[in-house]
Design a protein around this motif. Structure first.
Motif, PDB file in Angstrom:
ATOM      1  N   ILE A 126       0.880  -1.175   0.000  1.00 12.30           N
ATOM      2  CA  ILE A 126       0.000   0.000   0.000  1.00 12.30           C
ATOM      3  C   ILE A 126       0.912   1.217   0.000  1.00 12.30           C
ATOM      4  CG2 ILE A 126      -1.842   1.243   1.253  1.00 12.30           C
ATOM      5  CD1 ILE A 126      -2.215  -1.417   2.894  1.00 12.30           C
ATOM      6  N   TYR A 141      -6.872 -10.151   6.591  1.00  9.01           N
ATOM      7  CA  TYR A 141      -7.101  -8.740   6.293  1.00  9.01           C
ATOM      8  C   TYR A 141      -6.075  -7.938   7.081  1.00  9.01           C
ATOM      9  CZ  TYR A 141     -11.594  -9.316   3.920  1.00  9.01           C
ATOM     10  OH  TYR A 141     -12.578  -9.641   3.026  1.00  9.01           O
ATOM     11  N   ARG A 153      -7.859   1.830   8.498  1.00 10.49           N
ATOM     12  CA  ARG A 153      -8.475   1.181   7.341  1.00 10.49           C
ATOM     13  C   ARG A 153      -8.109  -0.292   7.314  1.00 10.49           C
ATOM     14  NH1 ARG A 153     -10.441   5.454   4.330  1.00 10.49           N
ATOM     15  NH2 ARG A 153     -11.238   4.130   2.667  1.00 10.49           N
ATOM     16  N   ARG A 154      -8.997  -1.086   6.736  1.00  4.08           N
ATOM     17  CA  ARG A 154      -8.779  -2.530   6.576  1.00  4.08           C
ATOM     18  C   ARG A 154      -8.611  -2.831   5.085  1.00  4.08           C
ATOM     19  NH1 ARG A 154     -13.801  -5.277   8.348  1.00  4.08           N
ATOM     20  NH2 ARG A 154     -14.463  -4.996   6.203  1.00  4.08           N
ATOM     21  N   TYR A 155      -7.607  -3.639   4.794  1.00  5.91           N
ATOM     22  CA  TYR A 155      -7.291  -3.955   3.388  1.00  5.91           C
ATOM     23  C   TYR A 155      -7.273  -5.455   3.182  1.00  5.91           C
ATOM     24  CZ  TYR A 155      -5.442   0.828   3.198  1.00  5.91           C
ATOM     25  OH  TYR A 155      -5.299   2.188   3.258  1.00  5.91           O
ATOM     26  N   GLN A 156      -7.809  -5.884   2.053  1.00  9.34           N
ATOM     27  CA  GLN A 156      -7.498  -7.225   1.580  1.00  9.34           C
ATOM     28  C   GLN A 156      -6.127  -7.110   0.946  1.00  9.34           C
ATOM     29  OE1 GLN A 156     -10.973  -8.324  -0.787  1.00  9.34           O
ATOM     30  NE2 GLN A 156     -10.581 -10.442  -0.231  1.00  9.34           N
ATOM     31  N   GLY A 158      -3.348  -6.847  -1.445  1.00 12.65           N
ATOM     32  CA  GLY A 158      -3.410  -6.580  -2.882  1.00 12.65           C
ATOM     33  C   GLY A 158      -4.349  -5.441  -3.225  1.00 12.65           C
ATOM     34  N   GLU A 159      -5.206  -5.064  -2.269  1.00 12.32           N
ATOM     35  CA  GLU A 159      -6.169  -3.979  -2.511  1.00 12.32           C
ATOM     36  C   GLU A 159      -5.514  -2.655  -2.119  1.00 12.32           C
ATOM     37  OE1 GLU A 159     -10.601  -3.303  -0.682  1.00 12.32           O
ATOM     38  OE2 GLU A 159      -9.185  -4.290   0.626  1.00 12.32           O
ATOM     39  N   LYS A 160      -5.850  -1.578  -2.824  1.00 10.38           N
ATOM     40  CA  LYS A 160      -5.147  -0.310  -2.602  1.00 10.38           C
ATOM     41  C   LYS A 160      -5.926   0.687  -1.740  1.00 10.38           C
ATOM     42  CE  LYS A 160      -1.342  -1.162  -4.859  1.00 10.38           C
ATOM     43  NZ  LYS A 160      -0.301  -1.811  -4.051  1.00 10.38           N
ATOM     44  N   ASN A 161      -7.243   0.607  -1.706  1.00  7.52           N
ATOM     45  CA  ASN A 161      -8.007   1.667  -1.040  1.00  7.52           C
ATOM     46  C   ASN A 161      -8.491   1.317   0.356  1.00  7.52           C
ATOM     47  OD1 ASN A 161      -7.721   3.425  -3.225  1.00  7.52           O
ATOM     48  ND2 ASN A 161      -9.400   2.397  -4.300  1.00  7.52           N
ATOM     49  N   GLY A 162      -8.868   0.078   0.550  1.00 12.40           N
ATOM     50  CA  GLY A 162      -9.264  -0.331   1.882  1.00 12.40           C
ATOM     51  C   GLY A 162     -10.627   0.191   2.301  1.00 12.40           C
ATOM     52  N   THR A 163     -11.066  -0.265   3.453  1.00 12.65           N
ATOM     53  CA  THR A 163     -12.370   0.092   4.022  1.00 12.65           C
ATOM     54  C   THR A 163     -12.129   0.768   5.357  1.00 12.65           C
ATOM     55  OG1 THR A 163     -13.249  -1.932   3.057  1.00 12.65           O
ATOM     56  CG2 THR A 163     -14.576  -0.892   4.786  1.00 12.65           C
TER      57      THR A 163
END
Length: 308
Positions: A126, A141, A153-156, A158-163
């Motif tokens: 990230i 996660y 923020r929480r990310y999978q 490989g994911e860039k934006n997260g929750t």
């Protein structure tokens, strides 16, 4: 880090004199020294991995290795190359991939380095994030505290934006806000515990909640048992008891669920370099046996306190 589900007896006590298991040889950059260490993680075999902030590297000390640690990431000077780190703040172990995930704060990125020998560089997971603390849940996660955006923020992977999972409403002291979140802990219900440093409290955000619950401190800065003074490293055991490094009070505290005050489990003997003292404890963690590990920032060492 993902909770080793450590069960610590309610009446547990720890030796009051810590044993130095890493560093303790003054500030410096040799392999037997640390320079303002921050977060740490303890592996199953009691290997300790430490974010060595001003040395721009991650150090590993195997259990029983009294003298020297080994550099396992960075250590190539301060910089933003893939072989370099810039003021790393936290580290966790991803068992699945046998790698280290590192909060590379000075480079505003989270990176992953393989633990296999011969690894000379990491990869960026990230970027553009002012990350401080990291945690991972059992579904892998990744949770990242951004102390500039005052959010988690929480990310999978490989994911860039997260929750967004905590804060995110700007700096403040309301229950829906954070002010400079540092370290994190995630429990098996995916509740996120956050050291809300500038608010002198630890918050718990249940999964999906729009605001958090104060679980420690929150009574302003101070040294009473109801207060914290810049909390940093946190750990939650299997029954929900919270352990927090109370940095400016030079102590580690224990807060049982629902308690309005904590108890001091180690330290609290003033600022100093004695075996029963700290000079700004930051990272803290436990091994599976319930022994406590504390990063003693301004003494440039990691202390272990055995459970009695």
């Amino acid at each position: 880090m993902f909770s080793l589900l450590v069960t610590i007896p309610a009446n547990a006590k720890w030796t009051q004199n810590g044993v130095t298991i890493a560093g303790g040889n003054g500030r410096g950059g040799t392999t037997n020294q640390l320079n303002s260490p921050n977060g740490l993680v303890v592996d199953d075999d009691q290997t300790v991995v430490i974010a060595d902030y001003w040395n721009h590297r991650i150090m590993q000390w195997k259990n029983g290795d009294k003298t020297n640690g080994q550099v396992v990431a960075g250590g190539n000077g301060q910089g933003n190359g893939l072989h370099q780190l810039n003021r790393p703040t936290d580290v966790l172990i991803d068992k699945e991939t046998d790698s280290l995930i590192i909060g590379d704060e000075g480079n505003e990125r989270v990176v992953r380095w393989s633990r296999r020998s011969g690894t000379t560089q990491g990869e960026i997971l990230i970027d553009n994030i002012n990350c401080w603390g990291l945690a991972m849940d059992e579904q892998r996660y990744l949770y990242v505290a951004d102390d500039r955006k005052h959010e988690v923020r929480r990310y999978q992977l490989g994911e860039k934006n997260g929750t967004l999972v905590a804060g995110g409403n700007g700096e403040g002291d309301g229950l829906n806000r954070l002010h400079s979140p540092t370290y994190l802990f995630v429990d098996r219900d995916h509740s996120v515990y956050v050291s809300d440093e500038q608010n002198h409290r630890v918050m718990k955000w249940v999964e999906g909640a729009k605001e958090g619950i104060v679980v420690a401190g929150g009574q302003g800065q101070g040294s009473a048992l109801t207060q914290l003074y810049y909390p940093y490293g946190i750990f939650v055991d299997a029954v929900g008891t919270l352990y927090a490094a109370d940095t400016r009070n030079h102590r580690v505290m224990r807060w049982t669920q629902g308690a309005t005050q904590g108890t001091v489990i180690v330290g609290g003997n003033g600022r100093g370099s004695g075996a029963n003292q700290f000079y700004a404890p930051v990272g803290s963690s436990f091994d599976r046996h319930g022994n406590l590990y504390v990063v003693d920032y301004n003494n440039y060492r990691v202390q272990r306190f055995s459970i009695e």
